[in-house]
Write a protein that holds these residues in place. Structure first.
Motif, short mmCIF file in Angstrom:
data_model
loop_
_atom_site.label_atom_id
_atom_site.label_comp_id
_atom_site.label_asym_id
_atom_site.label_seq_id
_atom_site.Cartn_x
_atom_site.Cartn_y
_atom_site.Cartn_z
N THR A 1 12.69 -12.11 -3.70
CA THR A 1 11.57 -11.44 -3.06
C THR A 1 12.07 -10.35 -2.11
O THR A 1 11.53 -9.24 -2.07
N ALA A 2 13.10 -10.65 -1.35
CA ALA A 2 13.66 -9.66 -0.43
C ALA A 2 14.19 -8.46 -1.21
O ALA A 2 13.96 -7.30 -0.82
N GLU A 3 14.88 -8.70 -2.30
CA GLU A 3 15.42 -7.62 -3.12
C GLU A 3 14.29 -6.72 -3.64
O GLU A 3 14.37 -5.49 -3.56
N ALA A 4 13.20 -7.33 -4.13
CA ALA A 4 12.06 -6.55 -4.62
C ALA A 4 11.42 -5.76 -3.49
O ALA A 4 11.00 -4.61 -3.69
N SER A 5 11.36 -6.32 -2.29
CA SER A 5 10.76 -5.61 -1.16
C SER A 5 11.58 -4.38 -0.78
O SER A 5 11.02 -3.34 -0.44
N LEU A 6 12.90 -4.48 -0.87
CA LEU A 6 13.75 -3.33 -0.56
C LEU A 6 13.49 -2.19 -1.54
O LEU A 6 13.45 -1.01 -1.15
N GLU A 7 13.31 -2.53 -2.79
CA GLU A 7 13.00 -1.53 -3.81
C GLU A 7 11.66 -0.85 -3.51
O GLU A 7 11.54 0.38 -3.59
N LEU A 8 10.66 -1.64 -3.13
CA LEU A 8 9.34 -1.07 -2.80
C LEU A 8 9.43 -0.12 -1.61
O LEU A 8 8.82 0.96 -1.62
N ILE A 9 10.14 -0.52 -0.58
CA ILE A 9 10.28 0.31 0.62
C ILE A 9 10.90 1.65 0.26
O ILE A 9 10.43 2.71 0.68
N ARG A 10 11.94 1.62 -0.53
CA ARG A 10 12.61 2.87 -0.92
C ARG A 10 11.72 3.72 -1.82
O ARG A 10 11.69 4.95 -1.69
N ARG A 11 10.99 3.08 -2.73
CA ARG A 11 10.08 3.84 -3.60
C ARG A 11 8.97 4.50 -2.81
O ARG A 11 8.44 5.54 -3.21
N ALA A 12 8.60 3.92 -1.66
CA ALA A 12 7.58 4.51 -0.80
C ALA A 12 8.14 5.68 0.01
O ALA A 12 7.40 6.36 0.71
N GLY A 13 9.45 5.91 -0.09
CA GLY A 13 10.08 7.03 0.59
C GLY A 13 10.68 6.69 1.94
O GLY A 13 11.19 7.57 2.64
N HIS B 1 0.85 -1.19 0.00
CA HIS B 1 0.00 0.00 0.00
C HIS B 1 0.88 1.24 0.00
O HIS B 1 1.77 1.37 0.84
N ALA B 2 0.64 2.12 -0.92
CA ALA B 2 1.48 3.30 -1.10
C ALA B 2 1.54 4.18 0.15
O ALA B 2 2.57 4.77 0.45
N GLU B 3 0.44 4.25 0.91
CA GLU B 3 0.41 5.16 2.06
C GLU B 3 0.92 4.55 3.37
O GLU B 3 0.99 5.24 4.39
N ASP B 4 1.29 3.28 3.37
CA ASP B 4 1.70 2.62 4.62
C ASP B 4 3.10 3.00 5.10
O ASP B 4 3.41 2.82 6.27
N LEU B 5 3.93 3.51 4.21
CA LEU B 5 5.28 3.93 4.57
C LEU B 5 5.50 5.36 4.10
O LEU B 5 4.91 5.79 3.12
N ALA B 6 6.39 6.05 4.82
CA ALA B 6 6.66 7.44 4.47
C ALA B 6 8.10 7.79 4.83
O ALA B 6 8.79 7.03 5.52
N ALA B 7 8.52 8.95 4.39
CA ALA B 7 9.84 9.46 4.74
C ALA B 7 9.96 9.47 6.26
O ALA B 7 9.01 9.80 6.96
#
Length: 183
Positions: free
Chosen positions: A135-147, A113-119
């Motif tokens: 899967t872990a690598e893809a999750s790290l990318e998602l976390i960073r893209r969420a800010g 969810h885009a709003e679940d993580l923030a700067a």
């Protein structure tokens, strides 16, 4: 290794069952269901992972579908942090960020969810097993893209012979990877 860490490791190892030829011939599956069924072992696992989250300054915990959910939710409660699921594509309602990653034969996609993580959020990724690291690598990318910032990755077990740590290392960008057990 301190005696407490060694004792916890031995307890956890004693509750992981090897299943020969599952899901296909030649594979030895590491079944964690006996560990989850043992309240002493499951509590020790939850406590050890929560300590790693605190050690690395996490403020939120991400669990990877599906067994990562089983571990990450009680760890988040124990650590007093929020839990955010990263799911297979199409499982979350509303606005999501998605990331595709490669499998041995084909690809898969995960979402957050885009709003679940923030700067300002420092996120620890929790999962049961580090295998090839995709899967872990893809999750790290998602976390960073969420800010958010990656505080680290913590897993119950690393399958060292699959070299997932080597694949994941560049995506960690200096964040720690902690495995309670390496086989």
């Amino acid at each position: 290794m301190s005696s407490t860490v060694g004792t916890t490791r031995e307890l956890l190892l004693s509750r992981i069952r090897d299943v020969q030829d599952y899901p296909k011939p030649g594979v030895v599956f590491k079944d964690i269901t006996p560990l989850l069924a043992d309240p002493k072992a499951f509590t020790a696992l939850t406590e050890a992972l929560a300590q790693l989250c605190a050690k690395h300054g996490a403020t939120k915990i991400v669990g990877l579908e599906a067994r990562g959910f089983i571990l990450a939710a009680p760890v988040a409660i124990r650590a007093g942090m929020g839990f955010i699921p990263i799911r297979k594509a199409g499982k979350l309602p509303g606005a999501t960020l998605s990331q595709t990653y490669e499998l041995e034969y084909g690809s898969a996609e995960i979402e957050l969810h885009a709003e679940d993580l923030a700067a300002g959020d420092r996120v620890m990724v929790i999962d049961d097993v580090l295998a090839t690291g995709g899967t872990a690598e893809a999750s790290l990318e998602l976390i960073r893209r969420a800010g958010a910032e990656v505080a680290g990755v913590a897993v119950l077990m690393e399958l060292g012979f699959l070299n997932g740590r080597d694949k994941l290392e560049p995506a960690l960008r200096g964040a720690p990877l902690e495995a309670l057990i390496t086989v």
